[in-house]
Design a protein around this motif. Structure first.
Motif, PDB file in Angstrom:
ATOM      1  N   SER A 282       0.828  -1.209   0.000  1.00 53.54           N
ATOM      2  CA  SER A 282       0.000   0.000   0.000  1.00 53.54           C
ATOM      3  C   SER A 282       0.862   1.259   0.000  1.00 53.54           C
ATOM      4  CB  SER A 282      -0.864   0.013   1.262  1.00 53.54           C
ATOM      5  OG  SER A 282      -1.912  -0.894   1.160  1.00 53.54           O
ATOM      6  N   PRO A 283       0.285   2.385  -0.436  1.00 48.79           N
ATOM      7  CA  PRO A 283       1.030   3.653  -0.378  1.00 48.79           C
ATOM      8  C   PRO A 283       1.455   3.970   1.066  1.00 48.79           C
ATOM      9  CG  PRO A 283      -0.991   3.892  -1.671  1.00 48.79           C
ATOM     10  CD  PRO A 283      -1.053   2.547  -1.032  1.00 48.79           C
ATOM     11  N   THR A 284       2.731   4.300   1.244  1.00 47.87           N
ATOM     12  CA  THR A 284       3.268   4.475   2.589  1.00 47.87           C
ATOM     13  C   THR A 284       4.246   5.643   2.618  1.00 47.87           C
ATOM     14  OG1 THR A 284       3.134   2.086   2.940  1.00 47.87           O
ATOM     15  CG2 THR A 284       4.545   3.312   4.455  1.00 47.87           C
ATOM     16  N   VAL A 285       4.058   6.515   3.578  1.00 50.64           N
ATOM     17  CA  VAL A 285       5.039   7.572   3.774  1.00 50.64           C
ATOM     18  C   VAL A 285       5.986   7.144   4.884  1.00 50.64           C
ATOM     19  CG1 VAL A 285       5.368   9.912   4.666  1.00 50.64           C
ATOM     20  CG2 VAL A 285       3.666   9.475   2.890  1.00 50.64           C
ATOM     21  N   VAL A 286       7.273   7.186   4.588  1.00 52.09           N
ATOM     22  CA  VAL A 286       8.284   6.908   5.617  1.00 52.09           C
ATOM     23  C   VAL A 286       8.970   8.221   5.969  1.00 52.09           C
ATOM     24  CG1 VAL A 286      10.375   5.645   6.225  1.00 52.09           C
ATOM     25  CG2 VAL A 286       8.702   4.596   4.697  1.00 52.09           C
ATOM     26  N   ASN A 287       8.899   8.589   7.230  1.00 53.74           N
ATOM     27  CA  ASN A 287       9.592   9.792   7.689  1.00 53.74           C
ATOM     28  C   ASN A 287      10.320   9.524   8.997  1.00 53.74           C
ATOM     29  OD1 ASN A 287       7.190  12.107   6.393  1.00 53.74           O
ATOM     30  ND2 ASN A 287       9.376  12.146   5.977  1.00 53.74           N
ATOM     31  N   ASN A 288      11.387  10.261   9.164  1.00 56.32           N
ATOM     32  CA  ASN A 288      12.198  10.188  10.374  1.00 56.32           C
ATOM     33  C   ASN A 288      11.464  10.822  11.570  1.00 56.32           C
ATOM     34  OD1 ASN A 288      14.360  12.220  11.881  1.00 56.32           O
ATOM     35  ND2 ASN A 288      15.075  10.129  11.674  1.00 56.32           N
ATOM     36  N   VAL A 289      11.843  10.412  12.762  1.00 49.90           N
ATOM     37  CA  VAL A 289      11.248  10.930  14.001  1.00 49.90           C
ATOM     38  C   VAL A 289      11.335  12.459  14.084  1.00 49.90           C
ATOM     39  CG1 VAL A 289      11.612  11.056  16.519  1.00 49.90           C
ATOM     40  CG2 VAL A 289      11.605   8.838  15.367  1.00 49.90           C
ATOM     41  N   GLU A 290      12.516  12.999  13.845  1.00 51.18           N
ATOM     42  CA  GLU A 290      12.690  14.454  13.967  1.00 51.18           C
ATOM     43  C   GLU A 290      11.845  15.189  12.916  1.00 51.18           C
ATOM     44  OE1 GLU A 290      16.752  15.797  13.467  1.00 51.18           O
ATOM     45  OE2 GLU A 290      16.180  17.895  13.612  1.00 51.18           O
TER      46      GLU A 290
ATOM     47  N   THR B 131      17.434  28.314   5.721  1.00 51.19           N
ATOM     48  CA  THR B 131      18.060  28.926   4.559  1.00 51.19           C
ATOM     49  C   THR B 131      17.068  28.869   3.404  1.00 51.19           C
ATOM     50  OG1 THR B 131      18.984  26.807   3.911  1.00 51.19           O
ATOM     51  CG2 THR B 131      20.354  28.181   5.313  1.00 51.19           C
ATOM     52  N   GLU B 132      17.516  29.293   2.243  1.00 50.16           N
ATOM     53  CA  GLU B 132      16.590  29.397   1.122  1.00 50.16           C
ATOM     54  C   GLU B 132      15.864  28.081   0.831  1.00 50.16           C
ATOM     55  OE1 GLU B 132      18.497  30.782  -2.426  1.00 50.16           O
ATOM     56  OE2 GLU B 132      16.680  30.356  -3.595  1.00 50.16           O
ATOM     57  N   LYS B 133      16.630  26.980   0.850  1.00 52.42           N
ATOM     58  CA  LYS B 133      16.036  25.706   0.450  1.00 52.42           C
ATOM     59  C   LYS B 133      15.729  24.756   1.597  1.00 52.42           C
ATOM     60  CE  LYS B 133      17.619  25.319  -4.308  1.00 52.42           C
ATOM     61  NZ  LYS B 133      18.628  24.642  -5.126  1.00 52.42           N
ATOM     62  N   SER B 134      16.124  25.108   2.835  1.00 51.62           N
ATOM     63  CA  SER B 134      15.693  24.234   3.932  1.00 51.62           C
ATOM     64  C   SER B 134      15.257  25.040   5.130  1.00 51.62           C
ATOM     65  CB  SER B 134      16.757  23.198   4.309  1.00 51.62           C
ATOM     66  OG  SER B 134      18.036  23.708   4.185  1.00 51.62           O
ATOM     67  N   GLY B 135      14.065  24.674   5.604  1.00 55.33           N
ATOM     68  CA  GLY B 135      13.464  25.429   6.693  1.00 55.33           C
ATOM     69  C   GLY B 135      13.829  24.886   8.064  1.00 55.33           C
ATOM     70  N   GLY B 136      13.552  25.704   9.073  1.00 58.86           N
ATOM     71  CA  GLY B 136      13.633  25.238  10.452  1.00 58.86           C
ATOM     72  C   GLY B 136      15.014  25.226  11.053  1.00 58.86           C
ATOM     73  N   THR B 137      15.066  24.614  12.228  1.00 61.64           N
ATOM     74  CA  THR B 137      16.335  24.393  12.916  1.00 61.64           C
ATOM     75  C   THR B 137      16.684  22.929  12.703  1.00 61.64           C
ATOM     76  OG1 THR B 137      15.103  23.781  14.870  1.00 61.64           O
ATOM     77  CG2 THR B 137      15.807  26.092  14.702  1.00 61.64           C
ATOM     78  N   ARG B 138      17.696  22.469  13.397  1.00 59.24           N
ATOM     79  CA  ARG B 138      18.080  21.073  13.165  1.00 59.24           C
ATOM     80  C   ARG B 138      18.786  20.548  14.406  1.00 59.24           C
ATOM     81  NH1 ARG B 138      22.357  18.289   9.314  1.00 59.24           N
ATOM     82  NH2 ARG B 138      21.051  16.465   9.273  1.00 59.24           N
ATOM     83  N   LEU B 139      18.547  19.284  14.716  1.00 56.04           N
ATOM     84  CA  LEU B 139      19.291  18.660  15.811  1.00 56.04           C
ATOM     85  C   LEU B 139      20.600  18.125  15.264  1.00 56.04           C
ATOM     86  CD1 LEU B 139      16.624  16.615  17.806  1.00 56.04           C
ATOM     87  CD2 LEU B 139      17.445  18.935  18.206  1.00 56.04           C
TER      88      LEU B 139
ATOM     89  N   PRO C 171      30.566  16.842  24.075  1.00 53.05           N
ATOM     90  CA  PRO C 171      29.711  16.152  23.107  1.00 53.05           C
ATOM     91  C   PRO C 171      28.251  16.307  23.529  1.00 53.05           C
ATOM     92  CG  PRO C 171      31.212  14.617  24.231  1.00 53.05           C
ATOM     93  CD  PRO C 171      31.290  15.913  24.960  1.00 53.05           C
ATOM     94  N   GLY C 172      27.338  16.101  22.602  1.00 57.21           N
ATOM     95  CA  GLY C 172      25.924  16.154  22.964  1.00 57.21           C
ATOM     96  C   GLY C 172      25.040  16.471  21.776  1.00 57.21           C
ATOM     97  N   VAL C 173      23.736  16.573  22.045  1.00 51.11           N
ATOM     98  CA  VAL C 173      22.770  16.945  21.017  1.00 51.11           C
ATOM     99  C   VAL C 173      22.438  18.409  21.178  1.00 51.11           C
ATOM    100  CG1 VAL C 173      20.414  16.620  20.184  1.00 51.11           C
ATOM    101  CG2 VAL C 173      21.767  14.668  20.863  1.00 51.11           C
ATOM    102  N   PHE C 174      22.497  19.156  20.086  1.00 49.70           N
ATOM    103  CA  PHE C 174      22.223  20.582  20.139  1.00 49.70           C
ATOM    104  C   PHE C 174      21.268  20.964  19.022  1.00 49.70           C
ATOM    105  CE2 PHE C 174      26.678  19.837  21.478  1.00 49.70           C
ATOM    106  CZ  PHE C 174      26.553  20.191  22.815  1.00 49.70           C
ATOM    107  N   GLU C 175      20.337  21.846  19.345  1.00 48.77           N
ATOM    108  CA  GLU C 175      19.469  22.391  18.298  1.00 48.77           C
ATOM    109  C   GLU C 175      20.150  23.648  17.767  1.00 48.77           C
ATOM    110  OE1 GLU C 175      15.327  22.780  19.320  1.00 48.77           O
ATOM    111  OE2 GLU C 175      14.814  23.142  17.230  1.00 48.77           O
ATOM    112  N   ILE C 176      20.456  23.652  16.485  1.00 51.86           N
ATOM    113  CA  ILE C 176      21.234  24.751  15.910  1.00 51.86           C
ATOM    114  C   ILE C 176      20.504  25.369  14.718  1.00 51.86           C
ATOM    115  CG2 ILE C 176      23.448  23.724  16.602  1.00 51.86           C
ATOM    116  CD1 ILE C 176      23.734  22.999  13.523  1.00 51.86           C
ATOM    117  N   THR C 177      20.930  26.541  14.328  1.00 50.20           N
ATOM    118  CA  THR C 177      20.423  27.108  13.078  1.00 50.20           C
ATOM    119  C   THR C 177      21.205  26.461  11.943  1.00 50.20           C
ATOM    120  OG1 THR C 177      22.026  28.876  12.794  1.00 50.20           O
ATOM    121  CG2 THR C 177      20.170  29.335  14.255  1.00 50.20           C
ATOM    122  N   LEU C 178      20.587  26.422  10.776  1.00 48.93           N
ATOM    123  CA  LEU C 178      21.242  25.780   9.636  1.00 48.93           C
ATOM    124  C   LEU C 178      22.421  26.599   9.117  1.00 48.93           C
ATOM    125  CD1 LEU C 178      17.938  24.636   8.027  1.00 48.93           C
ATOM    126  CD2 LEU C 178      19.789  23.094   8.630  1.00 48.93           C
ATOM    127  N   GLN C 179      22.571  27.811   9.627  1.00 44.38           N
ATOM    128  CA  GLN C 179      23.715  28.627   9.214  1.00 44.38           C
ATOM    129  C   GLN C 179      24.971  28.293  10.011  1.00 44.38           C
ATOM    130  OE1 GLN C 179      20.670  29.829   9.869  1.00 44.38           O
ATOM    131  NE2 GLN C 179      19.996  31.042   8.121  1.00 44.38           N
TER     132      GLN C 179
END
Ligand code: FMN
Ligand code: SF4
Ligand code: FES
Lengths: 162, 444
Positions: free
Chosen positions: B205-213, B234-242, B252-260
């Motif tokens: 069946s039609p299925t969308v697979v997407n990551n948790v984030e 940025t122009e072609k990708s929205g949001g922040t990113r882990l 070390p660790g997980v950080f939410e950053i701007t794409l810049q």
């Protein structure tokens, strides 16, 4: 009903839990429940014996070799009886950069067996990245994560396991 | 100075009992779902499209576009399969979403399901995520009790079931079609594409697979609007990113950053990596999980963003940034990476099944000082037979795991060839028994 493999009580538990699992899948897709069904069996019996796998296959209406094929593909399924505790040490890149090779050597010495082998009490293995790279080095004992390990923490953890 | 990132994904982390429905609601949770249910499904998809959200699982594919590939007129049921397999070495972000904010994921799942016309969603968590899967399962139960899941969603005539499924230890089940095979109760052998899962996916069946984030980003997009979300990026990708920072770095660790944010800023900034250990310099950085090509020290002023990394023949991948300092052995590092892929190859394609272990054996031979001059060319030849470099794209195999063998080999050798040659000419590892850099010994 019981069988030589399951006691009547075990059979009842297995059947009840399996029917719960089967409700998660389309009615004509029983075999989709293979992973959860094998996990259920392993939780009940400690490992996946040929008799057990035959039973799961029968319950899911597939040939036994299908259960065997799946069981041997996934490292968390034990088709040979493991030691009492299964210890999986991550030696991937991020962990090696934080002491994982030493950690493995320390455990080999402490537990008295080489990685990749088992005795009555322990199965010791190198495993894939456990998604604890930021809190490396790490390992799992019996599917529970332990992170940010030092010699002291390893001693504290293992000395209380019997 | 680098601007602080808006907190989209991490905003509830650290709040008391953040994983409970009560806390999630107290923090404003499930209001986006209400808002979405008042929109048309098409309007929800359009909003996601306009937000420029790109997949956080590895390939960076535009999420709204993926959703619009699902055929509208199919008589079959449609499925959403959330990828919580998180196994790419160097990646450890999705687990914290599952641990700290499972309801944010579930709210995203319900909104996505509404937009897609999905009545059954599966979340596939890697087998090792016992704790995380149990915490998510608890959240699912809370959501059923509160009428957020089940035959009606918040009283609206739209029903949704969510099932949490655990894998059993196989990296390849993170590849989307390997995951679908596993969800169908089989070994995780990736499927030949096309057809893509959006057309023929789970149970045909039609299925969308997407990551948790990816999915966890959806409630905020609906709440704050596509323009706001797109404007963060940025122009072609929205949001922040882990981003997951690991290896030889102070924090070390997980950080939410701007794409810049550049790789260098990530390592040095006080809010993130806090610099290199005293006296040590960056030697190499892998910017997107261990499948990604390695960068040398002079290349790290690149933004951790899909297009910027693509432009230099690299990839943003899964957000796993792994740092190696100037006392780390590159041969040993590469050997670790390749050994992993050799172990995890599913065995379907000859170049990957045979090539990966061959490369691992060659690297071990080099690292142990038994290398011969021609071994380096053989190594490159093996890598080339799996996938050429550049460009990055599917090589000669069914799935991209093959590329994950080839890209590290090509890139490590291209940048650190002298080090490989030194292993051969000196008949030993120049780093002796301390190959892992500043933090490479187990602490007492
Ligand atoms: C070998 C391999 C392993 C992968 N592992 C993961 C994984 O663990 N988690 C994940 O979300 N995506 C993984 N992916 C990417 C998925 O195939 C897929 O692109 C992704 O889940 C789609 O979601 P997204 O569009 O939201 O990123 C992997 C891909 C490959 C080729
Ligand atoms: S590339 Fe490797 S992992 Fe992917 S399908 Fe082929 S053999 Fe399997
Ligand atoms: S490298 Fe060990 S947990 Fe990721």
């Amino acid at each position: 009903m019981g069988s030589p493999f399951f006691s009547a009580e075990e059979q009842r538990v297995f059947d009840a839990k399996l029917s719960e699992i089967l409700a998660h899948y389309p009615a004509d897709r029983k075999s989709a429940a293979m992973l959860p069904a094998l996990r259920l069996l392993q939780e009940m019996k400690g490992w996946l014996s040929p008799d057990g796998m035959r039973l799961v296959a029968k319950a899911l209406e597939v040939p036994p070799e299908r259960a065997y094929e799946v069981a041997t593909f996934y490292v968390m399924f034990h088709t040979h009886k493991p030691g009492k505790h299964v210890v999986d040490v991550c030696t991937n890149l991020s962990c090696s950069l934080r002491g994982a090779e030493d950690l493995l050597a320390y455990l080999e010495a402490k537990l008295g067996l080489r990685a990749g082998t088992s005795n009555e009490k322990w199965t010791l293995r190198e495993t894939e990245c456990l998604a604890s790279c930021g809190t490396a080095p790490c390992l799992q004992v019996d599917e529970v994560h332990h992170e940010g390990l030092t010699r002291g923490r390893v001693d504290a953890l293992f000395d209380k396991l019997s | 100075m680098l601007p602080a990132a808006e907190k989209v994904i991490t905003r509830n982390w650290g709040k008391p009992d953040s994983w409970t429905l009560e806390a999630y609601r107290a923090n404003g949770g499930y209001r986006s779902l209400e808002k979405a249910l008042g929109m048309t499904p098409q309007a929800v998809t359009d909003e996601v499209k306009k937000s420029n959200l790109r997949g956080r699982g590895g390939a960076g594919f535009p999420t709204g576009m993926k959703w619009s590939f699902v055929p509208k007129d199919s008589p079959k049921p449609k499925y959403l399969a959330v990828n919580a397999d998180e196994s790419e070495p160097g990646t450890f972000k999705d687990r914290y979403i599952l641990e700290n904010d499972p309801h944010m994921l579930l709210e995203g799942v319900t909104i996505a399901a509404f937009a897609l016309g999905v009545r059954t969603a599966y979340v596939y968590a890697r087998g090792e995520f016992k704790f995380q899967a149990e915490r998510l399962q608890r959240a699912v139960e809370e959501a059923y009790q509160a009428g957020i899941l089940g035959p009606t969603v918040l009283g609206k005539p739209f029903g949704l079931d969510v099932f949490v499924v655990r894998g059993a230890g196989a990296y390849i089940c993170g590849e989307e079609t390997g995951m679908l095979e596993s969800l169908e109760g089989k070994k995780g052998w990736p499927r030949l594409k096309p057809p893509f899962p959006a057309v023929v996916g789970l149970f045909g069946s039609p299925t969308v697979v997407n990551n948790v984030e990816t999915i966890a980003s959806v409630p905020t997009i609906i709440e704050r609007g596509a323009a706001w979300y797109a404007g963060l990026g940025t122009e072609k990708s929205g949001g922040t990113r882990l981003i997951c920072l690991s290896g030889s770095v102070n924090r070390p660790g997980v950080f939410e950053i701007t794409l810049q944010t550049t790789v260098r800023q990530l390592i040095e900034d006080e809010r993130y990596g806090q610099g290199m250990p005293a006296g040590r310099k960056v030697k190499a950085v892998i910017p997107g999980g261990s499948s990604a090509p390695v960068l040398a020290a002079h290349e790290i002023d690149v933004e951790l963003e899909f297009e910027a990394l693509k432009k230099i023949d690299n990839m943003a991948g899964s957000g796993g940034v792994i740092v190696m300092d100037d006392t780390t052995c590159m041969v040993r590092s590469l050997w670790r990476v390749i050994r992993f892929y050799a172990e995890e190859s599913c065995g379907q394609c000859t170049p990957c099944r045979e090539g990966a272990p061959w490369a691992a054996r060659l690297l071990r031979k080099l690292e142990e000082g038994r290398g011969e001059p021609e071994d380096l060319e053989i190594l490159l030849h093996v890598a080339h037979s799996i996938a050429p470099f550049p460009p990055i794209g599917l090589g000669n195999t069914i799935c991209a795991l093959g590329d994950s063998v080839a890209l590290p080999i090509h890139s490590f050798v291209a940048r650190f060839r002298e080090e490989f040659e030194a292993h051969i000419s000196q008949h030993r590892c120049p780093f002796g028994d301390r190959p892992w850099g500043h933090y490479g010994a187990l602490r007492a």
